[in-house]
Write an enzyme that holds these catalytic residues in place. Structure first.
Site, PDB file in Angstrom:
ATOM      1  N   GLU A 144      16.106  -2.784  41.035  1.00 16.73           N
ATOM      2  CA  GLU A 144      16.215  -1.324  41.037  1.00 16.73           C
ATOM      3  C   GLU A 144      15.513  -0.727  42.237  1.00 16.73           C
ATOM      4  OE1 GLU A 144      15.362  -1.375  36.265  1.00 16.73           O
ATOM      5  OE2 GLU A 144      14.315   0.039  37.534  1.00 16.73           O
ATOM      6  N   CYS A 393       9.587   1.725  36.390  1.00 15.20           N
ATOM      7  CA  CYS A 393      10.173   0.527  36.987  1.00 15.20           C
ATOM      8  C   CYS A 393      10.587  -0.487  35.928  1.00 15.20           C
ATOM      9  CB  CYS A 393       9.201  -0.084  37.988  1.00 15.20           C
ATOM     10  SG  CYS A 393       7.624  -0.556  37.287  1.00 15.20           S
TER      11      CYS A 393
END
Ligand code: SAH
Ligand code: SF4
Length: 405
Positions: A144, A393
């Site tokens: 990501e 995250c």
């Protein structure tokens, strides 16, 4: 069966290595400049597009080298225009464990289970192509990258504009109790090209220029030290992406030896420490790495970094209800921040599905900030952007993995 290859990626080479690769093909030095320009200025996506190289050379390079491209699977945007990109990495050749290669200092991805947390940096360096174990391939890992607009001067100058948060590993071995990235363990290190490639792809996809880059995506950057340094070379160098060192921040959960190593390298990149607890008791409860590098040792390394770099470090401090958010905790935080003259950045905890931790209410957050203000600690509180798109995250990747499982 995925088609795989033993070829090194062109983006993992530094200028001298590209020059050498061209020299063995009988090419003059200036060809290396041409290749670098195509890679980082024009940002082409194949050797075929490098049109001022002779066609035969382009073919030859395509035969000999891999070309890293991150495949964008999803883009999530939130109302405040924080955007989150989910990328699939190219399949990679897996390498056998513990075999060293003398000439390369690139850490190649490995499929081995998690490295021991807080390992010494040297032990994970120098795994080379001679160690190929062609029987084991990745199907393509997910990472990501998050693009955050106009944050108020968190790490760099007052003119922070667009901050890109990049990943350095697939998963994380450090297992902080509150974090989504570590929940499924560690899968592999990202290569330099895969790390720098996130900046290239985010700029391509958004059509915007990134002005600050933080290593706060998935993974522990300092556990992938050699690849991180090479990625920073690409990102920071004039021959690469040219982003100023002071606009680059490395965040770590507290790997003391590598913090010292970072202090000894010449670039003026910034350092943020994920502190989250200002006593061994509090920190040890939520961050296993604190057992390996207790607070005193971490603070020593921070002081060393601050003195070598003549730079203030930043303490990241997530506020988690009932764990570290009492006024007494703020007083502890003020004490250690003073010791190393650190700035403090508080972040109300972003809930993670499956974990029990909660963010405290605003009154509690304010009371915490007041203690810091009373102690004259430079401190900001980041009211999370992107809360609605699983921006903490590791969360988007977990959702995606759950969808395809
Ligand atoms: N491994 C490095 C960098 C990646 S984590 C490190 O730990 O510093 C980047 C930051 O996000 C860290 O400060 C981490 O503690 C924080 N973080 C992780 N999960 C979070 C959550 N659910 N809410 C808010 N911040 C989180
Ligand atoms: Fe890893 Fe950082 Fe998450 Fe801890 S906070 S598990 S070190 S990514």
């Amino acid at each position: 069966m995925p088609v795989t290859t033993e070829k090194p990626a062109i983006q993992n080479l530094d200028p001298a290595e590209i020059e050498a690769a061209l020299a063995v093909r009988g090419q003059p030095k200036y060809r290396a400049q041409q290749v670098l320009r195509w890679l980082y200025e024009k940002r082409v996506t194949s050797f075929a597009a490098m049109t001022d190289l002779p066609a035969a050379l382009r073919n030859d390079l395509a035969e000999a080298f891999e070309f890293v491209r991150l495949e964008n699977l999803r883009v999530l945007g939130s109302e405040d225009t924080t955007r989150k990109y989910l990328f699939r990495l190219p399949p990679v050749v897996r390498l056998a464990k513990n075999i060293q290669h003398s000439t390369s200092n690139i850490q190649h991805p490995t499929s081995d289970a998690s490295p021991p947390p807080a390992n010494d940096a040297r032990s994970s360096l120098d795994v080379g192509r001679s160690a190929l174990d062609v029987g084991r391939f990745a199907a393509g890992d997910l990472i990501e990258t998050v693009l955050i607009p106009a944050s108020p001067a968190l790490y760099g100058e007052a003119s922070d504009r667009r901050t890109l948060c990049v990943s350095t590993q697939v998963g994380c071995a450090y297992g902080c109790k509150f974090c989504a990235s570590g929940l499924d363990g560690f899968s592999r290190n990202l290569s330099p090209g895969e790390i720098a490639g996130q900046l290239i792809e985010a700029e391509r996809l958004s059509g915007e220029r990134v002005s600050n880059l933080v290593f706060m995506g998935m993974g522990e950057p300092l556990a992938n030290f050699a690849n991180l340094m090479r990625a920073i070379d690409i990102i920071n160098s004039p021959w690469g992406l040219g982003l100023g060192a002071r606009h680059i921040t490395v965040s770590t959960s507290g790997l003391a030896p590598q913090i010292r190593q970072l202090a000894d390298q010449p670039r003026q990149i910034r350092l943020a420490i994920s502190l989250h607890g200002a006593t061994d008791e509090v920190r040890g409860q939520i961050m296993p790495v604190n057992r390996k590098y207790p607070l005193a040792e971490l603070l020593d390394a921070c002081a060393y970094h601050a003195s070598k770099k003549k730079q203030h470090i930043t303490f990241e401090y997530i506020l988690i209800e009932g764990i570290n958010d009492e006024p007494a905790h703020a007083a502890d935080l003020a004490r250690v921040a003073k010791l190393v003259r650190a700035k403090v950045n508080c972040i109300p905890y972003n809930a993670v599905e499956g974990l029990q931790w909660k963010r405290p209410g605003e009154a509690r957050q304010d009371a915490f900030m007041q203690v810091l203000a009373g102690a004259r600690i430079p401190a900001t509180i980041r009211r999370e952007k992107g809360h609605d798109i699983a921006a903490a995250c590791g969360q988007l990747r977990r959702q995606q993995n759950a969808n395809v499982a």
